[in-house]
Design a protein around this motif. Structure first.
Motif, mmCIF file in Angstrom:
data_model
loop_
_atom_site.group_PDB
_atom_site.id
_atom_site.type_symbol
_atom_site.label_atom_id
_atom_site.label_comp_id
_atom_site.label_asym_id
_atom_site.label_seq_id
_atom_site.Cartn_x
_atom_site.Cartn_y
_atom_site.Cartn_z
ATOM 1 N N LEU A 165 0.829 -1.210 0.000
ATOM 2 C CA LEU A 165 0.000 0.000 0.000
ATOM 3 C C LEU A 165 0.861 1.257 0.000
ATOM 4 C CD1 LEU A 165 -2.840 -1.016 2.495
ATOM 5 C CD2 LEU A 165 -2.937 -0.942 -0.001
ATOM 6 N N VAL A 168 -13.429 -2.733 -0.645
ATOM 7 C CA VAL A 168 -12.599 -3.928 -0.682
ATOM 8 C C VAL A 168 -13.438 -4.996 -1.382
ATOM 9 C CG1 VAL A 168 -11.462 -5.729 0.651
ATOM 10 C CG2 VAL A 168 -11.325 -3.352 1.407
ATOM 11 N N LEU A 172 -9.510 -2.014 -3.138
ATOM 12 C CA LEU A 172 -8.539 -3.056 -2.819
ATOM 13 C C LEU A 172 -9.113 -4.366 -3.333
ATOM 14 C CD1 LEU A 172 -7.467 -2.187 0.856
ATOM 15 C CD2 LEU A 172 -6.200 -1.750 -1.241
#
Length: 821
Positions: A536, A624, A664
């Motif tokens: 990240l 996500v 993500l």
């Protein structure tokens, strides 16, 4: 080659004042007289001098010690001024050109004076150049001069000067090269030019007709040389917005960049036939700003081939308004074409959202507006600039080949981050003046990069400018004077509902906080946490990319914590546990199941509804996304996942661009019980076959993953992680965390406290079989929460608690009365 360039009205007044100052002092005219005269005449050069804090008193104090200059220096300055005007295609020499010429002539007495006063002639010349090319700076200069004019007039006594606009324009005749020794003829060197003649010469009249001189006083009163007579052109003046007149008055923001596209538009407009450019681009890329920039070039005399043209912006809504009676719309269109034709090509129409012309007025009894204009567009009788988006162009204009041939497409791509920064640097002073604040350089850099990342549905530079404007409004409301990067982050955090730490350009604080939260929630996976944070941190700096923030593969058996890890990332990275989308590809094993994700093809049921991905991402772009059991999905579905991971975007069946740059992506592979317990490789030990944490390409687990997953998908992943079922110690920590939360819930909902036998957690950890794959939360809910809940429902518990213990076979709940302390 000889340059015949007239002086503007203000330049003539400045030169006359310089001659008067020299005559009063009994001196020969030199560059210092010309420089001091700029303080006595309200002109744009005076505004630049005041802006750069070049005070006249500072120059006068050093005037006595300045060395004399050569008598030919003044001629060299006038030659340089003419050359500056010629280089930017200016029709006249302005006071700004004179100031640039003075600062360029290093041998002049004025440059010596400025240098000894500590003034940078380079900065002064650059600022003068900026004023000469930006009409808004000129208008701001006019406003500042009004406050200084009275004070400056009292500093040097002088006789009042006549306005020179009606007089014949003095002509500078000079060679192209200022260093040429040929004598320079300058026809305005008389100390008094005398009364204005009644008639202009043919050459001077031609110069005046082509580019009328606009004095500073005209700018302040809002008059324009590009206004149309409403008596001769009633339809155009009623329906059109005169962009050229607004540009001349400084009412339009300056255009930064887009030189290639602008030159292409000018070339198309100068064609004899089909001289109609069509601007194509996504909303917000600056199609309207490009036309306004063209209008500014025309107003400044910088658009060769389009001298004295007038750009009128007309909306289709205004064309239709008030045409309820049958035949009235056709009459209005005919009047519009006739009036444009009367101008002999001087008027250029700008039709934004030009695709709306198709079908407009069709119910009026005649052709629609698009068909009505085709003939005039093809013959070049109706110069027109159109603007629309790619989708509307494909839907409306490409389906009409005749209309398509009338236009030349000019594509405007979204500017890069560096170009967007340059654009915002140019327009920021306008917004700063409006709000009465200032913007820091970091604020401009931050707003470009963050809006590009967190507002994917819009284009630069519009979204960055809107955010900059909103931040200025908020800072002014709060009574502060400067917009910083923190203010930009605060505005975006409120509009996107994201944590402010997520929006920081530097990920250090956010990732440190994320690590602490994950470590307090996820037990026994410190190596995996550190590996994800490294990815990240690396990807955070990829501003301008469309790829997701991170793409990971989780490999492990059921109950190893893959879903729990994804839930924790959603909660602590995006600020809410709802930012999670789980898609089990075991439900997408057929080829037609792809339609559930991106929508059905046209003509099939459900096409208008779109797919799961489009409806979810448009509503919540910060997610996500967990692709469970990737190996079970159909190859077409796996290919879709590969495209999302590699490109960060897809196009659904409705033609919408679905952007995944703020997501993500987690791909999971679930091992069976046999896979989790069987050794891999000859002589391998079962309990040590796969380590917890990152998977290296040389690990046996990676070889197995390559056999199960599409190679394109593997190449798009940032990190591979192996998950193992928790050990006994990790299970104890997990059970303790879950039971603590259960006790808090009981206390808040039932007003009853829970007490656990100290040996109960050890017993629970030993009873949870590591090979069953049963989730710990489910076991606690069935074995601990249920007995306590049954006791609460069966008895009215007042002033007591619940004590949980084991009887050797199961968990028993019984009332408990704590001793008073």
């Amino acid at each position: 080659m000889t340059l015949n360039i007239p002086l503007s009205a203000e330049s003539s007044a400045v030169f006359e004042a310089a001659c008067d100052i020299a005559q009063r002092a009994g001196q020969v005219l030199d560059s210092t007289h010309l420089l001091l005269a700029m303080y006595t005449i309200p002109c744009h050069a005076q505004a630049v001098l005041l802006e750069k804090s070049v005070q006249m008193e500072l120059l006068l104090a050093r005037l006595k010690d300045a060395p004399n200059e050569n008598e030919s220096t003044i001629d060299l300055i006038m030659s340089y001024a003419a050359l500056h005007a010629s280089n930017i295609s200016a029709p006249q020499v302005s006071s700004l050109h004179l100031l640039m010429a003075i600062t360029k002539t290093t041998s002049s007495k004025a440059v010596n004076l400025l240098t000894r006063a500590g003034i940078s002639t380079f900065d002064l010349r650059n600022r003068a150049m900026a004023h000469s090319t930006d009409p808004r700076l000129k208008r701001a200069a006019s406003e500042r001069l009004a406050a200084h004019q009275q004070t400056i007039s009292q500093q040097i006594p002088r006789k009042p000067y006549r306005r020179l606009a009606p007089r014949p324009q003095p002509i500078i005749q000079t060679k192209h090269q200022p260093d040429d020794e040929t004598p320079i003829v300058f026809e305005a060197l008389e100390e008094d030019l005398g009364p204005p003649p009644k008639e202009l010469t043919e050459h001077q009249q031609k110069q005046t007709d082509q580019q009328p001189t606009k004095s500073l006083e005209q700018c302040e009163t809002g008059e324009s040389d590009f206004d149309l007579d409403p008596n001769l052109f009633p339809t155009l003046t009623e329906l059109g917005r005169n962009l050229t007149a607004e540009a001349q008055q400084g009412l339009i923001d300056p255009m930064i960049g887009r030189d290639l596209e602008l030159d292409t538009v000018v070339d198309i407009l100068c064609k004899r036939r089909s001289n109609n450019p069509l601007l194509l681009g996504d909303p917000g890329v600056g199609k309207t700003a490009l036309v306004e920039g063209l209008a500014a070039r025309i107003a400044n005399g910088e658009a060769r081939g389009l001298d004295n043209r007038i750009i009128l912006s007309i909306s289709v809504g205004d064309l239709v308004a008030g045409t309820e009676m049958r035949g009235s719309f056709a009459a209005r269109m005919r009047s519009l074409k006739d009036e444009v034709l009367q101008t002999n090509g001087r008027v250029i129409l700008f039709l934004d959202e030009i695709h709306t012309l198709i079908g407009t007025g069709q119910g009026d009894g005649g052709m629609d507006a698009a068909n009505d204009l085709k003939g005039a567009l093809a013959r070049g009788e109706l110069p027109c600039i159109g603007a629309t988006t790619f989708s509307e162009y494909k839907r409306y204009i490409l389906t009409d080949p005749a209309l398509k041939r009338r236009f030349e497409p000019v594509t405007l791509p979204e500017p890069s981050l560096e170009e967007a920064e340059l654009i915002l640097t140019g327009v920021a002073p306008r917004y700063a003046a409006h709000h009465g604040i200032s913007y820091t350089d970091d604020a401009i850099k931050t707003v470009v990069r963050l809006t590009d990342r967190v507002i994917p549905g819009r284009s630069l530079p519009a979204k960055a400018i809107d955010t900059l404007d909103l931040a200025g409004s908020r800072v002014r409301r709060e009574g502060r004077a400067e917009v910083t990067s923190d203010d930009i982050v605060a505005v975006l955090a409120s509009t996107t509902r994201l944590p402010a730490s997520f929006l920081s350009l530097s990920p250090t604080d956010h990732l440190r906080q994320l690590k602490d939260n994950l470590a307090a929630t996820i037990f026994g996976k410190s190596d995996s946490i550190d590996a994800i944070l490294r990815v990240l941190a690396r990807n955070w700096a990829r501003f301008g990319t469309r790829q997701p923030l991170g793409s990971f593969l989780f490999n492990g058996p059921t109950g190893s914590g893959k879903t729990t890890f994804a839930q924790a990332l959603a909660e602590f990275f995006f600020g809410t546990e709802k930012a999670l989308l789980e898609i089990d590809l075991a439900d997408y094993t057929e080829s037609h199941s792809l339609s559930d994700l991106i929508g059905s093809p046209p003509g099939y049921e459900g096409h208008e509804d779109g797919g799961l991905l489009g409806s979810t991402i448009i509503r919540q772009p910060f997610l996500v996304i967990v692709w469970r059991n990737i190996s079970m999905g159909h190859p077409s579905v796996q290919a879709l996942v590969s495209q999302i991971l590699a490109d960060g975007s897809i196009t659904d069946r409705l033609g919408r661009n679905i952007d995944f740059r703020n997501t993500l992506q987690i791909v999971t592979i679930t091992q069976t019980s046999e896979d989790a317990s069987r050794p891999l490789g000859f002589g391998a030990v079962a309990q040590n076959q796969d380590s917890e944490g990152p998977i290296e390409p040389t690990d046996p687990a990676f070889t197995k993953i390559k056999k199960m997953v599409n190679p394109d998908l593997i190449s798009s992943l940032d990190l591979f992680l192996n998950f193992k079922r928790p050990s006994t110690e990790v299970l104890k920590a997990i059970i303790q965390k879950i039971t603590d939360k259960l006790a808090n819930d009981f206390a808040s909902e039932h007003g009853v406290s829970l007490y656990l036998d100290p040996q109960l957690i050890d017993l629970c950890a030993s009873e949870i079989a590591p090979t069953t794959g049963e989730a710990v939360e489910q076991w606690v809910a069935g074995s601990i929460s249920r007995p306590a809940t049954d006791l609460v429902l069966a008895k009215s518990l007042q002033s007591c608690a619940i004590y949980l213990k084991s009887d050797g076979r199961s968990v028993v709940a019984e009332p408990y009365f704590p001793k008073a302390t």
